[in-house]
Design a protein around this motif. Sequence first.
Motif, PDB file in Angstrom:
ATOM      1  N   LYS A 111       0.830  -1.206   0.000  1.00 56.53           N
ATOM      2  CA  LYS A 111       0.000   0.000   0.000  1.00 56.53           C
ATOM      3  C   LYS A 111       0.864   1.256   0.000  1.00 56.53           C
ATOM      4  N   VAL A 112       1.943   1.242   0.785  1.00 51.51           N
ATOM      5  CA  VAL A 112       2.818   2.415   0.865  1.00 51.51           C
ATOM      6  C   VAL A 112       3.419   2.732  -0.496  1.00 51.51           C
ATOM      7  N   GLN A 113       3.713   1.710  -1.294  1.00 54.88           N
ATOM      8  CA  GLN A 113       4.295   1.929  -2.615  1.00 54.88           C
ATOM      9  C   GLN A 113       3.400   2.770  -3.514  1.00 54.88           C
ATOM     10  N   THR A 114       2.099   2.745  -3.270  1.00 56.98           N
ATOM     11  CA  THR A 114       1.156   3.461  -4.138  1.00 56.98           C
ATOM     12  C   THR A 114       0.850   4.863  -3.652  1.00 56.98           C
ATOM     13  N   LEU A 115       1.354   5.249  -2.498  1.00 48.69           N
ATOM     14  CA  LEU A 115       0.998   6.540  -1.912  1.00 48.69           C
ATOM     15  C   LEU A 115       1.994   7.618  -2.323  1.00 48.69           C
ATOM     16  N   THR A 116       1.471   8.747  -2.745  1.00 51.33           N
ATOM     17  CA  THR A 116       2.289   9.921  -3.061  1.00 51.33           C
ATOM     18  C   THR A 116       1.590  11.160  -2.522  1.00 51.33           C
ATOM     19  N   ASP A 117       2.341  12.253  -2.413  1.00 49.25           N
ATOM     20  CA  ASP A 117       1.781  13.556  -2.018  1.00 49.25           C
ATOM     21  C   ASP A 117       1.023  13.461  -0.703  1.00 49.25           C
ATOM     22  N   CYS A 118       1.644  12.852   0.286  1.00 49.09           N
ATOM     23  CA  CYS A 118       0.983  12.674   1.571  1.00 49.09           C
ATOM     24  C   CYS A 118       2.032  12.495   2.656  1.00 49.09           C
ATOM     25  N   LYS A 119       1.556  12.339   3.878  1.00 46.85           N
ATOM     26  CA  LYS A 119       2.417  12.077   5.018  1.00 46.85           C
ATOM     27  C   LYS A 119       1.904  10.836   5.740  1.00 46.85           C
ATOM     28  N   ILE A 120       2.826  10.039   6.264  1.00 47.89           N
ATOM     29  CA  ILE A 120       2.486   8.770   6.896  1.00 47.89           C
ATOM     30  C   ILE A 120       2.985   8.802   8.331  1.00 47.89           C
ATOM     31  N   GLY A 121       2.080   8.566   9.282  1.00 47.75           N
ATOM     32  CA  GLY A 121       2.424   8.545  10.693  1.00 47.75           C
ATOM     33  C   GLY A 121       2.309   7.144  11.264  1.00 47.75           C
ATOM     34  N   THR A 138      11.840  -5.882  -0.649  1.00 50.06           N
ATOM     35  CA  THR A 138      12.515  -5.817  -1.939  1.00 50.06           C
ATOM     36  C   THR A 138      13.150  -4.449  -2.127  1.00 50.06           C
ATOM     37  N   MET A 139      13.996  -4.326  -3.138  1.00 50.63           N
ATOM     38  CA  MET A 139      14.647  -3.057  -3.427  1.00 50.63           C
ATOM     39  C   MET A 139      13.622  -1.971  -3.723  1.00 50.63           C
ATOM     40  N   LYS A 141      10.565  -1.686  -2.637  1.00 51.86           N
ATOM     41  CA  LYS A 141       9.863  -1.262  -1.428  1.00 51.86           C
ATOM     42  C   LYS A 141      10.768  -0.435  -0.527  1.00 51.86           C
ATOM     43  N   ARG A 142      12.055  -0.748  -0.499  1.00 48.50           N
ATOM     44  CA  ARG A 142      12.978   0.067   0.290  1.00 48.50           C
ATOM     45  C   ARG A 142      13.120   1.460  -0.299  1.00 48.50           C
ATOM     46  N   GLN A 143      13.066   1.557  -1.610  1.00 45.48           N
ATOM     47  CA  GLN A 143      13.183   2.864  -2.247  1.00 45.48           C
ATOM     48  C   GLN A 143      12.010   3.769  -1.902  1.00 45.48           C
ATOM     49  N   THR A 144      10.839   3.188  -1.695  1.00 53.33           N
ATOM     50  CA  THR A 144       9.683   4.013  -1.340  1.00 53.33           C
ATOM     51  C   THR A 144       9.872   4.685   0.006  1.00 53.33           C
ATOM     52  N   ILE A 145      10.758   4.138   0.835  1.00 52.26           N
ATOM     53  CA  ILE A 145      11.028   4.748   2.139  1.00 52.26           C
ATOM     54  C   ILE A 145      12.173   5.745   2.039  1.00 52.26           C
ATOM     55  N   PHE A 146      13.273   5.317   1.461  1.00 51.48           N
ATOM     56  CA  PHE A 146      14.477   6.128   1.458  1.00 51.48           C
ATOM     57  C   PHE A 146      14.408   7.288   0.470  1.00 51.48           C
ATOM     58  N   HIS A 147      13.603   7.178  -0.567  1.00 50.24           N
ATOM     59  CA  HIS A 147      13.468   8.250  -1.554  1.00 50.24           C
ATOM     60  C   HIS A 147      12.160   8.992  -1.344  1.00 50.24           C
ATOM     61  N   ALA A 148      11.907   9.391  -0.103  1.00 50.48           N
ATOM     62  CA  ALA A 148      10.625  10.008   0.240  1.00 50.48           C
ATOM     63  C   ALA A 148      10.368  11.289  -0.548  1.00 50.48           C
ATOM     64  N   ARG A 149      11.391  12.100  -0.743  1.00 51.81           N
ATOM     65  CA  ARG A 149      11.188  13.389  -1.411  1.00 51.81           C
ATOM     66  C   ARG A 149      10.813  13.214  -2.874  1.00 51.81           C
ATOM     67  N   HIS A 150      11.294  12.158  -3.505  1.00 55.03           N
ATOM     68  CA  HIS A 150      10.957  11.926  -4.910  1.00 55.03           C
ATOM     69  C   HIS A 150       9.480  11.591  -5.074  1.00 55.03           C
ATOM     70  N   TYR A 151       8.874  11.052  -4.037  1.00 61.11           N
ATOM     71  CA  TYR A 151       7.453  10.700  -4.092  1.00 61.11           C
ATOM     72  C   TYR A 151       6.576  11.736  -3.394  1.00 61.11           C
ATOM     73  N   ASP A 152       7.178  12.854  -2.957  1.00 59.96           N
ATOM     74  CA  ASP A 152       6.438  13.859  -2.184  1.00 59.96           C
ATOM     75  C   ASP A 152       5.700  13.187  -1.027  1.00 59.96           C
ATOM     76  N   ARG A 153       6.450  12.433  -0.258  1.00 59.68           N
ATOM     77  CA  ARG A 153       5.869  11.650   0.821  1.00 59.68           C
ATOM     78  C   ARG A 153       6.804  11.708   2.026  1.00 59.68           C
ATOM     79  N   SER A 154       6.230  11.850   3.219  1.00 55.60           N
ATOM     80  CA  SER A 154       7.013  11.912   4.446  1.00 55.60           C
ATOM     81  C   SER A 154       6.613  10.779   5.377  1.00 55.60           C
ATOM     82  N   PHE A 155       7.586  10.298   6.145  1.00 56.40           N
ATOM     83  CA  PHE A 155       7.343   9.281   7.162  1.00 56.40           C
ATOM     84  C   PHE A 155       7.623   9.882   8.534  1.00 56.40           C
TER      85      PHE A 155
END
Length: 299
Positions: A111-121, A138-139, A141-155
């Motif tokens: 689900k996190v892989q599909t989320l953009t332009d949002c914040k996750i708490g 997987t690689m 899924k890890r990118q969705t966390i470490f590349h947060a700014r590219h997806y306009d997403r914060s953790f």
Amino acid sequence: MEFPVNLKPVNDPRRDEIDLAALFGPAEHGLYGYYGRLGQGKTYAMTADIIADLKRGAVWYVNYPIYWNGYDERNSFMQLLLGVLGLRKKYYEFKDENLHYLPVDENFHDKVQTLTDCKIGLDEGYVAYDSYEMAKLTMAKRQTIFHARHYDRSFYYTVQRPTSIHTTLRSQTNVFYKVSKIQLFGLVLFKRTEYDLGANEQVDEDHPLSVKWYLGKKEVFEAYDTKYLRGSIEPSQITHVEIHRPGWFELVQRLLGRYTGEEALEGPAPVLPEYIEQLPKAIKRNWDIIRPPNTPSNL
């Protein structure tokens, strides 16, 4: 007809969206960690920040229930005052649909892989991102966390210790907030101190970057439930207690009995609980066990 953003006609209904973006500006996305000892207000501080951000038009996904019914700026005294003074013409009403529930289950990372332009708490963020879970990702899924700014997403996550999350995620965290609770004259205060990561992947608590204070508010306390992980599990224990309202004379009588050594009031003899009756009658003295050599046995 499509217009460039800066050339949309005045009567275009999409102009409200443009004005909203211009009003709040672009978000600075990244990874943010709240940490501190048990019961020090980590979840409170993050919830307070989430509610404040929702009132500014942000979209949030959280893994714990937050009870928020939206926010209408027309109900704010300060915003109304600005309008009366002629300093404001337009008011926004942010709907509760901007807050979403995101459970940490077997579909969480998909689900996190599909989320953009949002914040996750994430409350207790180690559940999703400790060493065991990170090793299985997987690689992509890890990118969705470490590349947060590219997806306009914060953790945003809470943990008791920063070391409880994976080292790679810890090293990528932009800001660490240490939260502590202070009770003063009946008031509850929370202190959030900002730190950066120092040497050896440890939080550098010797050089604080900023401090923010929270006054414990009923609105925030009632917005979340720290026992949400229990779900529908009923309490397994109850407290057996009786409430007494003694009169003044009884209080004096009991108080004098404390100092004179006499029983102030006669009552029935106490009944020993069943489990005490089942204990061995002969109790070995501690000093018989730990007595050092050459110590008289009749002490």
